[in-house]
Structure formats: C-alpha cells, structure tokens
Design a protein around this motif. Structure first.
Motif, short mmCIF file in Angstrom:
data_model
loop_
_atom_site.label_atom_id
_atom_site.label_comp_id
_atom_site.label_asym_id
_atom_site.label_seq_id
_atom_site.Cartn_x
_atom_site.Cartn_y
_atom_site.Cartn_z
N ASP A 91 0.82 -1.21 0.00
CA ASP A 91 0.00 0.00 0.00
C ASP A 91 0.85 1.26 0.00
O ASP A 91 0.55 2.23 -0.70
CB ASP A 91 -0.92 0.04 1.23
CG ASP A 91 -2.14 -0.85 1.09
OD1 ASP A 91 -2.30 -1.50 0.03
OD2 ASP A 91 -2.92 -0.90 2.05
N TYR A 92 1.92 1.24 0.79
CA TYR A 92 2.80 2.41 0.87
C TYR A 92 3.47 2.68 -0.48
O TYR A 92 3.48 3.81 -0.96
CB TYR A 92 3.86 2.21 1.95
CG TYR A 92 4.80 3.38 2.06
CD1 TYR A 92 4.41 4.52 2.75
CD2 TYR A 92 6.05 3.36 1.48
CE1 TYR A 92 5.25 5.62 2.85
CE2 TYR A 92 6.90 4.44 1.56
CZ TYR A 92 6.50 5.57 2.26
OH TYR A 92 7.34 6.65 2.34
N GLU A 93 4.01 1.65 -1.10
CA GLU A 93 4.65 1.83 -2.41
C GLU A 93 3.67 2.35 -3.45
O GLU A 93 4.01 3.23 -4.24
CB GLU A 93 5.29 0.51 -2.87
CG GLU A 93 6.47 0.08 -2.05
CD GLU A 93 7.63 1.05 -2.09
OE1 GLU A 93 7.85 1.71 -3.14
OE2 GLU A 93 8.31 1.18 -1.06
N ALA A 94 2.46 1.82 -3.45
CA ALA A 94 1.43 2.28 -4.40
C ALA A 94 1.06 3.73 -4.13
O ALA A 94 0.91 4.53 -5.07
CB ALA A 94 0.21 1.38 -4.32
N MET A 95 0.91 4.09 -2.86
CA MET A 95 0.53 5.46 -2.52
C MET A 95 1.62 6.44 -2.93
O MET A 95 1.34 7.47 -3.55
CB MET A 95 0.26 5.58 -1.02
CG MET A 95 -0.18 6.98 -0.62
SD MET A 95 0.13 7.35 1.10
CE MET A 95 1.81 6.89 1.31
N ILE A 96 2.87 6.13 -2.63
CA ILE A 96 3.98 7.02 -2.98
C ILE A 96 4.12 7.14 -4.49
O ILE A 96 4.38 8.23 -5.01
CB ILE A 96 5.29 6.51 -2.33
CG1 ILE A 96 5.22 6.67 -0.82
CG2 ILE A 96 6.51 7.22 -2.89
CD1 ILE A 96 5.04 8.10 -0.33
N ALA A 97 3.93 6.05 -5.21
CA ALA A 97 4.03 6.07 -6.67
C ALA A 97 2.96 6.97 -7.28
O ALA A 97 3.19 7.57 -8.34
CB ALA A 97 3.90 4.66 -7.22
N ASN A 98 1.82 7.10 -6.61
CA ASN A 98 0.72 7.91 -7.13
C ASN A 98 0.65 9.30 -6.51
O ASN A 98 -0.27 10.05 -6.80
CB ASN A 98 -0.61 7.19 -6.91
CG ASN A 98 -0.70 5.94 -7.74
OD1 ASN A 98 -0.36 5.94 -8.91
ND2 ASN A 98 -1.15 4.86 -7.13
N SER A 99 1.61 9.64 -5.69
CA SER A 99 1.61 10.94 -5.02
C SER A 99 2.70 11.82 -5.63
O SER A 99 3.89 11.53 -5.48
CB SER A 99 1.87 10.74 -3.53
OG SER A 99 1.98 11.99 -2.87
N PRO A 100 2.32 12.89 -6.31
CA PRO A 100 3.32 13.74 -6.96
C PRO A 100 4.30 14.39 -5.98
O PRO A 100 5.45 14.61 -6.31
CB PRO A 100 2.50 14.80 -7.69
CG PRO A 100 1.14 14.74 -7.10
CD PRO A 100 0.97 13.39 -6.48
#
Length: 64
Positions: A37-46
């Motif tokens: 979840d963390y990796e996905a969130m960071i990848a989608n957070s500019p």
C-alpha cells in the motif's frame, strides 16, 4: 528493506530499549500489505505526501 535472520537474538539488540511506538513500527514495516500500500501510494503521489486515507487505514500518524 534489509534482510536479517529473524531467529537470531542479535537481530533484535536495537529493540532492547525500544518504546511501544518503536515496536509498533517494527511490526508494521514487516507487513507485506502495508509495504504494498505504501509503495502504491507514494508512486501515485506527486509530492510524496502520505494521504489521510492511508493514515486511517493503517492507524498511523506523523508528528509535525
């Protein structure tokens, strides 16, 4: 994440004087779902900000 032998007492020497938040973080960072979840969130957070939804889902807060 660093690999270590979880069976070895030497792997836990840094936790001997840990407080409850340190222990909670240690458990959370080992959770594969949290890491995913963390990796996905960071990848989608500019801007790399942690979202309120992520904080609620995982029960975490960050001191300012």
């Amino acid at each position: 994440m660093l690999e270590f032998d979880w069976r070895s007492p030497e792997s836990y020497t840094s936790l001997q004087n840990a407080d409850i938040t340190d222990i909670a973080w240690e458990c959370l960072r080992r959770n594969a779902d949290y890491r995913r979840d963390y990796e996905a969130m960071i990848a989608n957070s500019p801007d790399g900000e942690v979202t309120p939804e992520f904080r609620r889902r995982w029960g975490i807060c960050f001191r300012s």
